[in-house]
Design a protein around this motif. Structure first.
Motif, PDB file in Angstrom:
ATOM      1  N   HIS A 215     -15.322   2.190   0.514  1.00  0.00           N
ATOM      2  CA  HIS A 215     -15.504   1.991  -0.925  1.00  0.00           C
ATOM      3  C   HIS A 215     -16.213   0.676  -1.226  1.00  0.00           C
ATOM      4  O   HIS A 215     -17.223   0.660  -1.943  1.00  0.00           O
ATOM      5  CB  HIS A 215     -14.158   2.025  -1.640  1.00  0.00           C
ATOM      6  N   PHE A 216     -15.694  -0.431  -0.708  1.00  0.00           N
ATOM      7  CA  PHE A 216     -16.255  -1.734  -1.062  1.00  0.00           C
ATOM      8  C   PHE A 216     -17.632  -1.951  -0.440  1.00  0.00           C
ATOM      9  O   PHE A 216     -18.464  -2.657  -1.023  1.00  0.00           O
ATOM     10  CB  PHE A 216     -15.295  -2.857  -0.661  1.00  0.00           C
TER      11      PHE A 216
ATOM     12  N   GLY B  50      -5.944   3.746   5.273  1.00  0.00           N
ATOM     13  CA  GLY B  50      -6.214   3.115   3.991  1.00  0.00           C
ATOM     14  C   GLY B  50      -7.238   2.006   4.088  1.00  0.00           C
ATOM     15  O   GLY B  50      -8.105   1.856   3.221  1.00  0.00           O
ATOM     16  N   GLY B  51      -7.150   1.223   5.179  1.00  0.00           N
ATOM     17  CA  GLY B  51      -8.125   0.148   5.390  1.00  0.00           C
ATOM     18  C   GLY B  51      -9.521   0.688   5.610  1.00  0.00           C
ATOM     19  O   GLY B  51     -10.512   0.106   5.142  1.00  0.00           O
TER      20      GLY B  51
ATOM     21  N   SER C 102     -10.890   1.871   2.304  1.00  0.00           N
ATOM     22  CA  SER C 102     -11.218   0.692   1.497  1.00  0.00           C
ATOM     23  C   SER C 102     -12.548   0.090   1.928  1.00  0.00           C
ATOM     24  O   SER C 102     -13.349  -0.331   1.082  1.00  0.00           O
ATOM     25  CB  SER C 102     -10.103  -0.360   1.606  1.00  0.00           C
ATOM     26  N   GLN C 103     -12.790   0.031   3.232  1.00  0.00           N
ATOM     27  CA  GLN C 103     -14.071  -0.473   3.726  1.00  0.00           C
ATOM     28  C   GLN C 103     -15.227   0.381   3.219  1.00  0.00           C
ATOM     29  O   GLN C 103     -16.259  -0.144   2.793  1.00  0.00           O
ATOM     30  CB  GLN C 103     -14.082  -0.513   5.255  1.00  0.00           C
TER      31      GLN C 103
ATOM     32  N   THR D  80     -15.935   7.606  -1.817  1.00  0.00           N
ATOM     33  CA  THR D  80     -14.565   7.267  -1.421  1.00  0.00           C
ATOM     34  C   THR D  80     -13.626   8.452  -1.612  1.00  0.00           C
ATOM     35  O   THR D  80     -12.869   8.812  -0.705  1.00  0.00           O
ATOM     36  CB  THR D  80     -14.054   6.070  -2.255  1.00  0.00           C
TER      37      THR D  80
END
Length: 317
Positions: free
Chosen positions: A99-100, A92-93, A96-97, A157
């Motif tokens: 995506h952001f 998940g991390g 998330s990286q 993502t």
């Protein structure tokens, strides 16, 4: 059945030599502190100083906020990994990286394009500048940049998160970017790479072309200005922005538009250091050193703060 059997990834980082890691930790920590202090200072100054409540500094506030968040996506994790042996990140991390990183990066690219248009209006139509770039216009332009960046990142993502990862889980990077993560998928990633090159590449090149066209128009306006002083003053309003454009677009286009080669991922890691560590730290320095309004506002706030402290000291007696 094989979907997402990998629950965490291991980041290989920039190097596995301990002495080099400690040296890089000190250097990158210094850059990150400059990024935080510099961009946060610009955000505070542009809000506190009434004379800076213009479209130009509204966009600059957004740019500083993006740089602050953009660097924070990868750098804190990288700094921690310099001090540990096993550089793990959860699934998940990692997503998330991805995506952001693309959300903030693509938003910054489009925001710089918007800022070039703003500079053209300011130089080409100085008397009607505030009428053309009214609050509704510049707020909408910034909002469109943020929304387009978000949906652009969402494509990568979702497409990456839906891939099956059954091992190995070694990411050849210091953070989770799309290309090295796609290498670990247990299925064909041609579609993902197609979208990465076409969509991200088109976004970067289109934004660059629009920015370039804005500066061509600015150049034509400068040629019509008869005095050297007038040209210098007009050019000074966009020199900092032009410097930032070359720093960002050069690395982005080189990373996502070129075709894959044998050493492409190794090159990407080096280039990623530029736009995650170096560029966010240089942007506030460029904008403060090359912008007399920012320098004046900064000195004004420092003087007012000093006077306030002196008055408090006198009242204590």
């Amino acid at each position: 059945m094989n979907q997402s059997s990998v629950t965490e990834f291991i980041l290989l980082g920039l190097t596995d030599i301990v002495e080099v890691q400690l040296s890089l930790f000190g250097i990158f920590l210094m850059f990150y502190m400059v990024t935080i202090f510099g961009n946060f200072s610009i955000m505070v100054i542009t809000r506190l100083e009434q004379s800076l409540h213009t479209p130009m500094y509204f966009f600059l506030w957004n740019l500083s906020f993006i740089d602050l968040c953009f660097s924070s996506v990868a750098v804190p994790k990288m700094l921690i990994d310099f001090l540990v042996v096993k550089k793990t990140i959860s699934f998940g991390g990692c997503i998330s990286q991805i995506h952001f990183f693309h959300f903030l990066g693509s938003t910054e690219v489009m925001l710089l394009t918007t800022m070039s248009f703003d500079r053209y209006v300011a130089i080409g139509n100085p008397l009607r500048y505030m009428q053309i770039m009214n609050s509704k216009v510049y707020t909408t332009l910034a909002l469109v940049s943020w929304m387009a960046g978000f949906f652009h990142a969402l494509i990568h993502t979702v497409l990456t998160a839906k891939l099956p990862f059954c091992g190995p889980n070694l990411v050849n990077h210091f953070f989770c970017d799309v290309k090295p993560v796609l290498k670990l998928a247990c299925t064909d990633t041609t579609l993902n790479l197609f979208f990465l090159i076409r969509i991200t590449g088109t976004l970067a090149i289109t934004s660059f072309v629009l920015t370039f066209l804005s500066y061509i128009c600015i150049g034509k306006v400068l040629l019509r200005i008869k005095t050297a002083t007038g040209r210098k003053n007009a050019l000074s309003t966009c020199s900092a922005h032009l410097t930032v454009v070359f720093l960002l677009y050069g690395t982005a286009i080189f990373t996502y538009v070129r075709t894959s080669t044998k050493h492409a991922l190794d090159q990407d890691r080096v280039i990623a250091v530029l736009f995650t560590v170096v560029t966010p730290a240089l942007n506030p320095i460029i904008y403060t050193l090359r912008n007399k309004d920012m320098r004046k506002a900064f000195m004004k706030i420092i003087i007012l703060k000093s006077k306030s402290q002196m008055l408090k000291g006198d009242s204590s007696f």
